[in-house]
Design an enzyme around this catalytic site. Sequence first.
Site, PDB file in Angstrom:
ATOM      1  N   SER A  66       0.796  -1.235   0.000  1.00  0.00           N
ATOM      2  CA  SER A  66       0.000   0.000   0.000  1.00  0.00           C
ATOM      3  C   SER A  66       0.824   1.280   0.000  1.00  0.00           C
ATOM      4  O   SER A  66       0.273   2.370  -0.177  1.00  0.00           O
ATOM      5  CB  SER A  66      -0.953   0.015   1.203  1.00  0.00           C
ATOM      6  OG  SER A  66      -1.982  -0.915   1.006  1.00  0.00           O
ATOM      7  N   LYS A  69       0.375   3.433  -2.979  1.00  0.00           N
ATOM      8  CA  LYS A  69      -0.816   4.277  -3.131  1.00  0.00           C
ATOM      9  C   LYS A  69      -0.483   5.770  -3.043  1.00  0.00           C
ATOM     10  O   LYS A  69      -1.240   6.601  -3.566  1.00  0.00           O
ATOM     11  CB  LYS A  69      -1.861   3.881  -2.073  1.00  0.00           C
ATOM     12  CG  LYS A  69      -2.364   2.449  -2.275  1.00  0.00           C
ATOM     13  CD  LYS A  69      -3.201   1.944  -1.100  1.00  0.00           C
ATOM     14  CE  LYS A  69      -3.595   0.483  -1.313  1.00  0.00           C
ATOM     15  NZ  LYS A  69      -4.349  -0.069  -0.176  1.00  0.00           N
ATOM     16  N   TYR A 193      -4.118  -2.721 -10.106  1.00  0.00           N
ATOM     17  CA  TYR A 193      -3.996  -2.497  -8.657  1.00  0.00           C
ATOM     18  C   TYR A 193      -3.086  -3.542  -8.012  1.00  0.00           C
ATOM     19  O   TYR A 193      -2.148  -3.202  -7.274  1.00  0.00           O
ATOM     20  CB  TYR A 193      -5.387  -2.531  -8.013  1.00  0.00           C
ATOM     21  CG  TYR A 193      -5.382  -2.489  -6.511  1.00  0.00           C
ATOM     22  CD1 TYR A 193      -5.116  -1.308  -5.827  1.00  0.00           C
ATOM     23  CD2 TYR A 193      -5.633  -3.636  -5.760  1.00  0.00           C
ATOM     24  CE1 TYR A 193      -5.099  -1.262  -4.440  1.00  0.00           C
ATOM     25  CE2 TYR A 193      -5.621  -3.604  -4.381  1.00  0.00           C
ATOM     26  CZ  TYR A 193      -5.352  -2.419  -3.723  1.00  0.00           C
ATOM     27  OH  TYR A 193      -5.325  -2.384  -2.355  1.00  0.00           O
ATOM     28  N   TYR A 245      -4.366   3.488   8.064  1.00  0.00           N
ATOM     29  CA  TYR A 245      -5.682   2.875   8.276  1.00  0.00           C
ATOM     30  C   TYR A 245      -6.251   3.322   9.621  1.00  0.00           C
ATOM     31  O   TYR A 245      -6.160   4.491   9.971  1.00  0.00           O
ATOM     32  CB  TYR A 245      -5.594   1.344   8.160  1.00  0.00           C
ATOM     33  CG  TYR A 245      -4.812   0.902   6.968  1.00  0.00           C
ATOM     34  CD1 TYR A 245      -5.204   1.288   5.685  1.00  0.00           C
ATOM     35  CD2 TYR A 245      -3.658   0.130   7.097  1.00  0.00           C
ATOM     36  CE1 TYR A 245      -4.478   0.897   4.570  1.00  0.00           C
ATOM     37  CE2 TYR A 245      -2.938  -0.252   5.986  1.00  0.00           C
ATOM     38  CZ  TYR A 245      -3.349   0.135   4.727  1.00  0.00           C
ATOM     39  OH  TYR A 245      -2.632  -0.236   3.633  1.00  0.00           O
ATOM     40  N   VAL A 263       1.292  -3.633   3.979  1.00  0.00           N
ATOM     41  CA  VAL A 263       1.306  -4.901   4.719  1.00  0.00           C
ATOM     42  C   VAL A 263       2.539  -5.746   4.407  1.00  0.00           C
ATOM     43  O   VAL A 263       2.750  -6.783   5.023  1.00  0.00           O
ATOM     44  CB  VAL A 263       0.021  -5.742   4.494  1.00  0.00           C
ATOM     45  CG1 VAL A 263      -1.180  -5.043   5.082  1.00  0.00           C
ATOM     46  CG2 VAL A 263      -0.177  -6.092   3.033  1.00  0.00           C
TER      47      VAL A 263
END
Length: 311
Positions: A66, A69, A193, A245, A263
């Site tokens: 992530s 992103k 993705y 998060y 992660v």
Amino acid sequence: MSSQKLEAAVREIAQEMKAREDRGEVARYIPELARADPNAFGIAVIDADGAVYLGGDAEAQFSIQSVSKVFTLTLALGKVGDRLWRRVGKEPSGTAFNSIVQLERENGIPRNPFINAGAIAVTDVILSGHQPREALGEILRFMQFLADDLTIAMDEGVAGSEQRTGFRNAALANYMRSFGNLENPVEYTLGVYFHHCAIAMSCRQLAMAARFLAHGGKNPSTGLNVVTAERARRINALMLTCGHYDGSGEFAYRVGLPGKSGVGGGILAVAPGKASIAVWSPGLDASGNSHLGRIALEALTKRMGWSIFGA
């Protein structure tokens, strides 16, 4: 800023993290990530002058997941500007990174670009008008350009592992498509993705790629703008409020820097005007963020006085 002080801090933190026994739990839901060595730890810090400080396994490659992103958000904003915010929000989610609950309540508009649903919507923006292979090439070339390193590549093993097991992400994408918030075929958007999450980088490469966010949108080596200063500030603001998060508040409280976790155990952090930082340790905490990575960043900001919340 004393280079000796920073060099000593990086060296000591790497030694301290190697010695710790509380290492978190390696991600198991993506089979390839489950094979990561929980004893690994790396840290890289690149200051405003371009000096590079490395500790531990800073040259080891890992799946950035992530953390990618941040860079897809930067690309999507370059394509459509503030129109992006019609399709994805800017608020912390307060729920797990792969939650579907809010999507139902909020008509298929994800809370922010860093939870999975939001990043899938951002990926869809980059894909529009392209074939998946072209979109992937654009993302990878952007990462290589930022890090000044053409060796950066996608890990096909990790991407395949995610595609075989990514049922929750497929559900999120189909749900957004049902609300008209995905424009491309779901399997195309998900393919892009999964592949950008499977980019493999080292701490040094990741810290290099993020230098523009630490220096007002400029690459300090070339003096050229990657984004405007205002856009860099806004990306940093989203990293601070949404980058971890439902552990984002804890990270802001303890570390006090904009950051984005993945992660795979990586965390990218930005000390505006001072340095870009990347840490990696595969063991995660309950929120899916690197356990030792956060502890190491907290130690670094304390030693260097880098929290954005204090002088």
